[in-house]
Design an enzyme around this catalytic site. Structure first.
Site, short mmCIF file in Angstrom:
data_model
loop_
_atom_site.label_atom_id
_atom_site.label_comp_id
_atom_site.label_asym_id
_atom_site.label_seq_id
_atom_site.Cartn_x
_atom_site.Cartn_y
_atom_site.Cartn_z
N ASP A 1 0.81 13.09 15.82
CA ASP A 1 1.16 13.23 14.40
C ASP A 1 -0.10 13.07 13.54
O ASP A 1 -0.06 12.37 12.53
CB ASP A 1 2.23 12.21 14.03
CG ASP A 1 2.87 12.51 12.66
OD1 ASP A 1 2.91 13.69 12.27
OD2 ASP A 1 3.32 11.55 12.00
N VAL B 1 0.84 -1.20 0.00
CA VAL B 1 0.00 0.00 0.00
C VAL B 1 0.88 1.25 0.00
O VAL B 1 0.58 2.24 -0.65
CB VAL B 1 -0.94 0.02 1.24
CG1 VAL B 1 -1.79 1.28 1.26
CG2 VAL B 1 -1.82 -1.21 1.27
N GLY B 2 1.97 1.17 0.75
CA GLY B 2 2.85 2.32 0.84
C GLY B 2 3.71 2.21 2.07
O GLY B 2 3.75 1.17 2.72
N1 PVB Z 1 -3.23 2.54 4.44
C1 PVB Z 1 -3.44 -0.02 8.95
N2 PVB Z 1 -4.09 0.26 7.64
C2 PVB Z 1 -3.64 1.09 6.66
N3 PVB Z 1 -2.56 1.88 6.61
C3 PVB Z 1 -2.39 2.59 5.49
C4 PVB Z 1 -4.32 1.74 4.47
C5 PVB Z 1 -4.55 0.99 5.62
N4 PVB Z 1 -5.54 0.12 5.98
C6 PVB Z 1 -5.24 -0.31 7.22
N5 PVB Z 1 -5.18 1.67 3.44
C7 PVB Z 1 -5.05 2.28 2.21
C8 PVB Z 1 -5.42 1.58 1.09
C9 PVB Z 1 -5.33 2.13 -0.19
C10 PVB Z 1 -4.84 3.40 -0.34
C11 PVB Z 1 -4.44 4.11 0.78
CL1 PVB Z 1 -3.81 5.69 0.62
C12 PVB Z 1 -4.55 3.56 2.07
C13 PVB Z 1 -4.74 4.02 -1.68
O1 PVB Z 1 -3.70 3.85 -2.32
O2 PVB Z 1 -5.68 4.72 -2.09
N6 PVB Z 1 -1.34 3.42 5.42
C14 PVB Z 1 -1.08 4.24 4.26
C15 PVB Z 1 0.41 4.51 4.18
C16 PVB Z 1 1.17 3.24 4.18
C17 PVB Z 1 0.69 5.30 2.92
C18 PVB Z 1 -1.90 5.50 4.36
O3 PVB Z 1 -1.61 6.20 5.51
C19 PVB Z 1 -2.04 -0.55 8.77
C20 PVB Z 1 -3.45 1.19 9.84
#
Ligand code: PVB
Length: 305
Positions: A138, A10-11
């Protein structure tokens, strides 16, 4: 970890890589957050354990992202900890951006009803953390996850909740954003409280309305100057004790701008709530619980939350 099909990355969050995955037996979508453990320690470090139990406690609220399980794996002599969270389909940053892109084609606004609902849910999640004695420290649109279908917003990335200082760099050394940082933190205060989160909530509220960050500084000084130019330079009268903070200097003198002029799309009750979140004196700043009772939310159907 054989229980999951890793689907895609995801990132990278501030604290590690995040993968989308699927539970092979139930089909449930999950988000795996990978953390490397130090080799020189036996078992899981107490600070990590503390963080996990805090997360488990806080994720009882539906406005905080739910931690489902913790998996400890050893592979090729490396020790990894996977935090298994519920999966959400986007974050508030992407959600706001989606309205920007649509603008060129068809006139599409971030509906004020959605802003109101998201802000209420954000206050609810933040109040939940604060009532358990945890500061987020944050909060930013990237740390707020959105379920588009259900219109639910949840607070995520609480890993920082217990750290002693607010970092300037993430684990991958990318620069941590200063845009949501409270003036008392920028001025070097070490005795900050729930007000630091409420300042961020105010900045996020304004960003949903404007679809652009309110204060986009690229250094701590520039960040402060952005704030001062908009809200007026603080002084001992507006904020007793400000000139005794560690990093206080003599700054250019600005007068406050009209918030209603800067945010023409926001109705008067919203302007009033925002001005209470962006109050200089941290001890006078509105709390999440008080914010939820503000007249801005009077026409919101609170029974759905
Ligand atoms: N993104 C836990 N978690 C997540 N952490 C992030 C999630 C997520 N779901 C549970 N979901 C998404 C899924 C798709 C997208 C995004 Cl931005 C977030 C998309 O590309 O549209 N964390 C991300 C970062 C890793 C960038 C966003 O803060 C682990 C809490």
């Amino acid at each position: 970890m054989e229980k999951y099909d890793k689907l895609e990355k995801v990132g990278e969050g501030t604290y590690g890589k995040v993968y989308k995955a699927q539970d092979k037996t139930t089909g449930q979508l999950v988000a795996l957050k990978k953390t490397r453990l130090e080799m020189d320690e036996e078992g899981i470090p107490p600070t990590t354990l503390r963080e996990i139990s805090l997360l488990q406690m806080l994720s009882q609220s539906i406005y905080v992202v739910r931690l489902l399980r913790v998996e400890h794996v050893e592979k090729n002599g490396k020790r990894l900890l996977y935090l298994v969270f519920e999966y959400l389909d986007t974050d508030l940053k992407k959600y706001i951006d989606s309205y920007k892109r649509a603008e060129g084609q068809i006139l599409s606004r971030f509906p004020s009803r959605v802003i109101q609902s998201f802000l209420y849910q954000l206050c609810k999640g933040v109040d939940h953390c604060h009532s358990h004695g945890v500061l987020h420290r944050d909060l930013k649109p990237q740390n707020l996850l959105v379920d588009k279908e259900k219109g639910i917003l949840k607070v995520a990335d609480l890993g920082l909740g217990r750290a002693f200082t607010i970092p300037l760099k993430s684990y991958t050394h990318e620069i941590v954003t200063l845009w949501y940082r409270a003036p008392e933190v920028l001025l070097g205060s070490t005795h900050y409280s729930i007000g630091v989160d409420m300042w961020s909530v105010g900045c996020i509220f304004a960003e949903m309305v404007r679809r652009q960050p309110l204060f986009a500084g690229d250094s701590e000084l520039q960040q402060l100057l952005h704030i001062f130019r908009f809200l007026g330079t603080p002084d001992e009268e507006k904020w007793p004790g400000v000139s005794s903070l560690r990093d206080w200097h003599d700054y250019p003198q600005w007068k406050p701008q009209s918030m209603a002029n800067a945010l023409p799309l926001l109705e008067p009750e919203g302007i009033d709530l925002l001005s209470k979140m962006l109050e200089y004196n941290p001890s006078n700043r509105i709390s999440a619980k008080e914010a939820m009772e503000h007249p801005y939310f009077d026409n919101l159907d609170k029974s759905q939350f």
